[in-house]
Design a protein around this motif. Structure first.
Motif, PDB file in Angstrom:
ATOM      1  N   GLY A  76      -5.219   8.392  -1.736  1.00 57.72           N
ATOM      2  CA  GLY A  76      -5.623   8.423  -0.532  1.00 57.72           C
ATOM      3  C   GLY A  76      -6.305   7.447  -0.088  1.00 57.72           C
ATOM      4  O   GLY A  76      -6.156   6.802   1.065  1.00 57.72           O
ATOM      5  N   LEU A  77      -7.076   6.705  -1.037  1.00 61.29           N
ATOM      6  CA  LEU A  77      -7.575   5.535  -0.662  1.00 61.29           C
ATOM      7  C   LEU A  77      -6.763   4.395  -0.358  1.00 61.29           C
ATOM      8  O   LEU A  77      -6.694   3.446   0.590  1.00 61.29           O
ATOM      9  N   THR A  78      -5.443   4.259  -1.089  1.00 64.96           N
ATOM     10  CA  THR A  78      -4.530   3.371  -0.969  1.00 64.96           C
ATOM     11  C   THR A  78      -3.807   3.623   0.536  1.00 64.96           C
ATOM     12  O   THR A  78      -3.278   2.572   1.211  1.00 64.96           O
ATOM     13  N   ALA A  79      -3.418   4.654   0.647  1.00 68.58           N
ATOM     14  CA  ALA A  79      -2.831   5.147   2.098  1.00 68.58           C
ATOM     15  C   ALA A  79      -3.642   4.877   3.224  1.00 68.58           C
ATOM     16  O   ALA A  79      -3.268   4.240   4.105  1.00 68.58           O
ATOM     17  N   GLY A  80      -4.997   4.917   2.946  1.00 70.51           N
ATOM     18  CA  GLY A  80      -5.839   4.666   4.149  1.00 70.51           C
ATOM     19  C   GLY A  80      -5.885   3.075   4.370  1.00 70.51           C
ATOM     20  O   GLY A  80      -5.902   2.583   5.471  1.00 70.51           O
TER      21      GLY A  80
ATOM     22  N   ILE B 279      -8.587  16.372  -1.148  1.00 69.64           N
ATOM     23  CA  ILE B 279      -9.070  14.950  -1.682  1.00 69.64           C
ATOM     24  C   ILE B 279      -8.269  13.727  -1.258  1.00 69.64           C
ATOM     25  O   ILE B 279      -8.694  12.724  -1.060  1.00 69.64           O
ATOM     26  N   ILE B 280      -7.019  13.966  -1.035  1.00 68.33           N
ATOM     27  CA  ILE B 280      -6.119  12.831  -0.492  1.00 68.33           C
ATOM     28  C   ILE B 280      -6.543  12.777   1.136  1.00 68.33           C
ATOM     29  O   ILE B 280      -6.785  11.367   1.180  1.00 68.33           O
TER      30      ILE B 280
ATOM     31  N   PRO C  41       0.719  -1.198  -0.019  1.00 70.47           N
ATOM     32  CA  PRO C  41      -0.073  -0.039   0.029  1.00 70.47           C
ATOM     33  C   PRO C  41       0.873   1.196   0.117  1.00 70.47           C
ATOM     34  O   PRO C  41       0.336   2.090  -0.684  1.00 70.47           O
ATOM     35  N   VAL C  42       1.785   1.266   0.800  1.00 70.62           N
ATOM     36  CA  VAL C  42       2.815   2.516   0.703  1.00 70.62           C
ATOM     37  C   VAL C  42       3.409   2.846  -0.714  1.00 70.62           C
ATOM     38  O   VAL C  42       3.264   3.832  -0.976  1.00 70.62           O
ATOM     39  N   THR C  43       3.702   1.525  -1.371  1.00 67.14           N
ATOM     40  CA  THR C  43       4.576   2.026  -2.710  1.00 67.14           C
ATOM     41  C   THR C  43       3.099   2.260  -3.729  1.00 67.14           C
ATOM     42  O   THR C  43       3.440   3.269  -4.660  1.00 67.14           O
ATOM     43  N   LEU C  44       2.262   1.662  -3.706  1.00 64.48           N
ATOM     44  CA  LEU C  44       0.936   2.161  -4.511  1.00 64.48           C
ATOM     45  C   LEU C  44       0.388   3.342  -4.225  1.00 64.48           C
ATOM     46  O   LEU C  44       0.103   4.073  -5.304  1.00 64.48           O
ATOM     47  N   CYS C  45       0.519   3.982  -3.291  1.00 60.69           N
ATOM     48  CA  CYS C  45      -0.099   5.266  -2.958  1.00 60.69           C
ATOM     49  C   CYS C  45       0.753   6.342  -3.581  1.00 60.69           C
ATOM     50  O   CYS C  45       0.306   7.279  -3.982  1.00 60.69           O
TER      51      CYS C  45
ATOM     52  N   LEU D 115      -9.811   9.240   4.635  1.00 62.67           N
ATOM     53  CA  LEU D 115     -10.454   9.235   5.866  1.00 62.67           C
ATOM     54  C   LEU D 115     -11.665   8.034   5.834  1.00 62.67           C
ATOM     55  O   LEU D 115     -12.116   7.703   6.617  1.00 62.67           O
ATOM     56  N   VAL D 116     -12.137   8.174   4.561  1.00 63.78           N
ATOM     57  CA  VAL D 116     -13.290   7.037   4.229  1.00 63.78           C
ATOM     58  C   VAL D 116     -12.901   5.778   4.479  1.00 63.78           C
ATOM     59  O   VAL D 116     -13.832   5.063   4.840  1.00 63.78           O
TER      60      VAL D 116
END
Length: 755
Positions: free
Chosen positions: A328-332, A372-373, A304-308, A378-379
Motif C-alpha cells: 500500500g505504501l509503495t502504491a501510494g 491494510i493496503i 513503484p508499480v512493479t515494487l508494490c 492513504l497515509v
C-alpha cells in the motif's frame, strides 16, 4: 464437458504438442507481418469489405483496416493455441489472512502518539501550510506505523526469509548495469532534439537542482503533475549534471532501477530464467528506451508499480500484513510520480478481490487485508490531496482524470463532430473540461479503444510521436508476449499467472482503452514491465516444451541445451530492439531535422559561443527557446541573407561562433561568408545516413557530422557519470560471486540455492 476440454485431445502427445508450438509461433509471426504490411491485403476480399465497414462505423482511423483486423485474428488464434497447450489444473495456494498477531498493547502509546501527530500534520496541510518540519513529521509517522507492522508479524507464518541467493544478487547488479548502459548509451546524441513540452520539465528540475526553487513536496508541478517528480529529477541532476545529459539521465535511473523489483517478482512467481528473460526483454524494448531517455516523468511510474506488486505477492505467500502494508505504501508513492502509477493501487485491489473469488473466501475475511493496503496508500496520498484541495489549483486534482478520459467533450468532438456531440447530454465541470452522456457513443468509443489499443501493441498504426516505429510489445519480444499472454489467461486461477494477467489487463483497459484519443503510449508506460514479464513466461514455456525431457538424454545435457537456446534467443531479441532504436530510428524512420541538428550541434560546443542561423525557418521548435530555458549556454541569433548582404562587413568581427546555413542557400554561399571571416572554414552538416541538413561555418575546432557509431557511443558512455555506477556494479558482482564461492567451499551455505 466444456469446449476447452473437447479441444484438449488435439494438443496431447509429445510430437503433436511440438507441432502445435511451432504452428502457434508461425501464426504470431504471420499476424504481425500482416499488420506491418504497408499495402492493403487483396487476398481477403470479403474480410476487406467487412474491415472497411468496421473502420468507418467504429471510427477506427486505420490506414489498412483489413491488414490490422486480419493480423489481430491470427495473433488471437496463436494465443488461443498456447492457452490450450499450457492449460493445467488449478493449483490453489494458501490465502489466509487471519489474526494470530502479537499483542498490540505494548505499542498502543506509540500508535496513539503517531496517529495524533499524523492528524495534526494533516490538519496543517489541509490549511495549505507546509514546512520541512511538517514533512519530516509525516515521514516519521509513516516509519513508526511501518515499524509497528514489522514488530507485530506472526513469526510462524511470515518469518521465512526471502529466497535471494548470492547468484540472484549478482544477476540483479548485472541487469541493473545493463539497463544503465543501454539507457545512457549515446544519451547526448539520441534523440538529437527534444519535444517542445519537455522544456517545462527541464525548467523546474533545473531550478530545483541549482537550489533556485524549493517547492512544497505535495504541490503541483508541470502540467498538473506532482512537483515531487520534478524534485526527483532535480536531485538526480545534482549528481549527473545540470545539462541535457544529466536531465535525461534523471529519467534513465528511475527506469533502470525497475529491474530490481521485476527480477524479484519474476523470481518469486516463477524462476531465475523468467526473471532474467523478462528484464533483458524490457531493457531492449525500444518503447522502454524511448521513455527512459526523454525529459518527461513517465519513466518514474515503472518502479513503484512493479515494487508494490512484488510486495503484494510476498504478503499473499507469506501470510504477511507487513508486506501488504508495504504494498500500500509503495502504491501510494506512485501518486507522487507520473499519474499512470495509480495503476499499482488498482492492481492490488483487483488481485485481492480476484483471489477471494477464486478461493471462495468470504468477503468479511478479505476486509482486513484490503483495509491494510488502503490504509498504507492513504497515509502516503492524503497530504497531496489535502494540500491540493486547499490551494488555488484544486481543480487540477481531477482535471487530468477528465481530460484523459474517453467521455470528455474535446475527444468526443474530435471523433463524432461538434454537431453530434451537441445532441448529447453535456455537463461542464469547469471552464476547461466538460463531459457528455450518450450510451450509444460510449459503446463505439469502447470498441474503438479496444481495437486501437490492441493493435498498437504490435504496430504503431500511425502513432508517430516520441519516435515509436514498432509495436509497444517490442520487435522480437512481441512474439513471445503473444504466447505468454495465452498461457497466463488460460491459467489465471493460479496466483503466479493471475498477477501478470491482472496487471496487464488493468493497464490495457484503464490506461489504453478508456483513455481519450487511443492509443496512448505515454499513459501505457506502466505496463512495460509486465509486458516483458509475460513475454518471459512465453519464451521459457516455449523452450521448455520444445526441449522436453527425453528419458535417454542426460539431465545435465538437457540443462545446457536449454541454457544455450535461451541465451541465443535473448541475444537475438535484444539485438533486434537495440538495432531498431539506435540504428533504424535515426537512420531510416526519424532522421533528425534541421532544428534537431542545431540542438545537437549546440551540445558539441564545450564553451559559450554565438550561433548564427542564416535563413533558417523553424519547423519543430524555435532554437532560441533553448536559450530562454537556459538549456544551452550559447547565444542564438537569426539572420536573413538580405541583412548579411546589405552589410557584409559585420561578418569580419565574428569570432568564437558557429553559423548554420540553410542547405537551399548552397555551399558556394557558405564559402562566400567564410572568406570574409578570419580563420573560418566550411563543413557539411550531416545527420545519420549522410543526410544533409545545411552547412556550418565556424572558427571552432568541432565535428559537425553526427557520429552515432559504436566507438563513439562506448567512449561517450565511459566518459559519462554512468561509469561510476557501472564500475560499482562490476565490483559488487565480483564480491558476490567470490562470497558465493567461499560459502560453498566452507560448506556453511545457509541460503538455499534454487534453479
Amino acid at each position: 464437458m466444456n469446449f476447452p476440454n473437447k479441444l484438449r485431445p488435439l494438443f496431447s502427445g509429445d510430437v503433436a504438442r511440438k507441432y502445435w508450438l511451432v504452428a502457434g509461433l508461425i501464426l504470431a509471426i504471420v499476424g504481425q507481418s500482416m499488420m506491418r504490411e504497408p499495402q492493403p491485403l487483396t487476398a481477403f476480399k470479403t474480410m476487406s469489405e467487412l474491415a472497411s465497414k468496421w473502420n468507418e462505423t467504429l471510427y477506427l482511423g486505420l490506414k489498412n483496416p483489413v491488414n490490422i483486423i486480419a493480423g489481430l485474428f491470427f495473433i488471437a488464434l496463436a494465443s488461443m493455441i498456447y492457452s490450450q497447450l499450457f492449460r493445467s489444473a488449478n493449483m490453489q495456494e494458501l490465502y489466509i489472512f487471519e489474526g494470530n498477531w502479537l499483542s498490540w498493547k505494548k505499542f498502543l502509546p506509540w500508535i496513539i502518539t503517531s496517529l495524533s501527530a499524523y492528524v495534526l500534520v494533516m490538519f496543517q496541510i489541509a490549511r495549505h501550510q507546509y514546512s520541512t518540519f511538517l514533512f519530516g513529521i509525516w515521514l516519521i509517522c509513516i516509519f513508526i506505523f511501518t515499524l509497528i507492522f514489522w514488530k507485530n508479524e506472526n513469526l510462524n507464518t511470515s518469518g521465512k526469509s526471502l529466497s535471494i541467493t548470492y547468484l540472484d544478487g549478482a544477476w540483479i547488479l548485472a541487469l541493473f548495469a545493463f539497463a544503465i548502459a543501454a539507457g545512457s548509451y549515446l544519451l547526448n546524441d539520441l534523440p538529437a532534439g527534444w519535444a517542445a513540452d519537455e522544456g517545462q520539465f527541464w525548467k523546474i528540475a533545473r531550478g530545483i537542482a541549482l537550489g533556485e526553487k524549493s517547492p512544497p513536496f505535495f504541490d503541483f508541478g508541470v502540467f498538473s503533475f506532482p512537483v515531487s517528480s520534478s524534485i526527483l529529477q532535480g536531485w538526480i541532476m545534482r549528481w549527473a549534471g545540470i545539462d541535457m545529459w544529466g536531465w535525461r539521465f534523471a529519467s534513465v535511473l528511475p527506469a533502470a532501477i525497475t529491474v530490481i523489483p521485476l527480477y524479484l517478482l519474476a523470481r518469486e512467481l516463477f524462476d531465475r530464467r523468467v526473471a532474467i528473460a523478462a528484464n533483458v526483454m524490457m531493457i531492449s524494448n525500444p518503447y522502454f528506451l524511448t521513455f527512459a531517455r526523454l525529459g518527461y516523468n513517465n519513466s518514474q511510474s515503472l518502479f513503484p508499480v512493479t515494487l508494490c506488486v512484488y510486495f503484494l505477492i510476498l504478503g499473499i505467500r507469506k501470510n504477511s500484513y507487513y508486506y501488504l502494508w508495504l504494498a500500500g505504501l509503495t502504491a501510494g508513492l506512485g501518486f507522487y510520480t507520473y499519474f499512470a502509477a495509480w495503476l499499482g493501487l488498482v492492481v492490488l485491489f483487483i488481485v485481492m478481490i480476484g483471489l477471494a473469488l477464486i478461493h471462495r473466501i468470504k468477503f468479511s475475511k478479505n476486509i482486513i487485508p484490503l483495509t491494510i493496503i488502503f490504509a498504507g496508500a492513504l497515509v502516503v496520498i492524503l497530504p497531496r490531496v489535502l494540500y491540493g484541495l486547499s490551494g488555488d489549483s484544486a481543480n487540477l486534482l481531477h482535471f487530468k482524470v477528465w481530460e484523459t478520459g474517453p467521455i470528455n467533450i474535446f475527444y468526443g468532438t474530435s471523433i463524432f463532430g461538434e454537431e453530434r456531440i451537441s445532441q448529447t447530454n453535456i455537463h461542464m465541470l469547469d471552464d476547461q473540461v466538460g463531459i457528455f452522456y450518450d450510451p450509444s457513443l460510449y459503446g463505439v468509443l469502447l470498441l474503438r479503444g479496444i481495437v486501437r489499443s490492441t493493435a498498437v501493441l504490435f504496430d504503431p498504426i500511425g502513432y508517430s510521436d516520441h519516435q515509436i516505429i514498432f509495436g509497444l510489445a517490442g520487435p522480437g519480444s512481441s512474439l513471445f508476449f503473444i504466447l505468454g499472454l495465452g498461457i497466463s489467461l488460460a491459467n489465471f486461477k493460479k496466483t503466479q499467472y493471475l498477477i501478470p494477467s491482472t496487471w496487464f489487463l488493468g493497464g490495457f483497459f484503464f490506461l489504453g482503452v478508456l483513455a481519450s484519443i487511443p492509443p496512448r503510449p505515454t499513459h501505457m508506460v506502466a505496463i512495460i514491465p509486465v509486458m516483458s514479464f509475460i513475454a518471459g513466461i512465453g519464451l521459457i514455456s516455449f523452450v521448455d516444451a520444445m526441449l522436453s525431457t527425453n528419458p535417454r538424454e542426460l539431465e545435465g545435457m538437457l540443462h545446457w541445451k536449454k541454457t544455450v537456446t535461451l541465451s541465443v534467443s535473448l541475444l537475438i531479441i535484444a539485438s533486434m530492439g537495440f538495432i531498431q532504436y539506435f540504428f533504424l530510428t535515426p537512420y531510416a524512420y526519424f532522421s533528425p531535422n534541421a532544428d534537431d541538428y542545431i540542438s545537437w550541434l549546440g551540445r558539441q560546443i564545450p564553451h559559450p559561443a554565438t550561433i548564427y542561423l542564416v535563413n533558417h525557418y523553424s519547423t519543430v521548435r524555435n532554437p532560441k527557446d533553448e536559450g530562454l530555458l537556459k538549456l544551452t549556454q550559447h547565444r542564438v541569433l537569426f539572420l536573413t541573407r538580405a541583412k548579411l548582404e546589405s552589410n557584409p562587413g559585420q561578418m569580419e568581427s565574428w569570432e568564437n561562433f558557429v553559423a548554420f546555413i540553410d542547405p537551399k542557400e548552397g555551399r558556394e554561399y557558405a564559402g562566400w561568408i567564410a572568406q570574409k571571416i578570419p580563420g573560418a572554414g566550411v563543413q557539411a552538416a550531416y545527420v545519420p545516413g549522410k543526410r544533409l541538413r545545411g552547412y556550418i561555418i565556424t572558427d571552432l575546432d568541432i565535428n559537425t557530422t553526427m557520429d552515432i557509431s559504436p566507438t563513439h557511443g562506448l567512449r561517450d558512455l565511459w566518459d559519462s557519470p554512468a561509469r561510476t555506477i557501472l564500475v560499482s556494479c562490476g565490483l559488487g558482482i565480483i564480491a558476490l560471486l567470490l562470497s558465493r564461492k567461499a560459502v560453498k567451499r566452507s560448506g556453511s551455505n545457509e541460503i538455499e540455492e534454487t534453479t
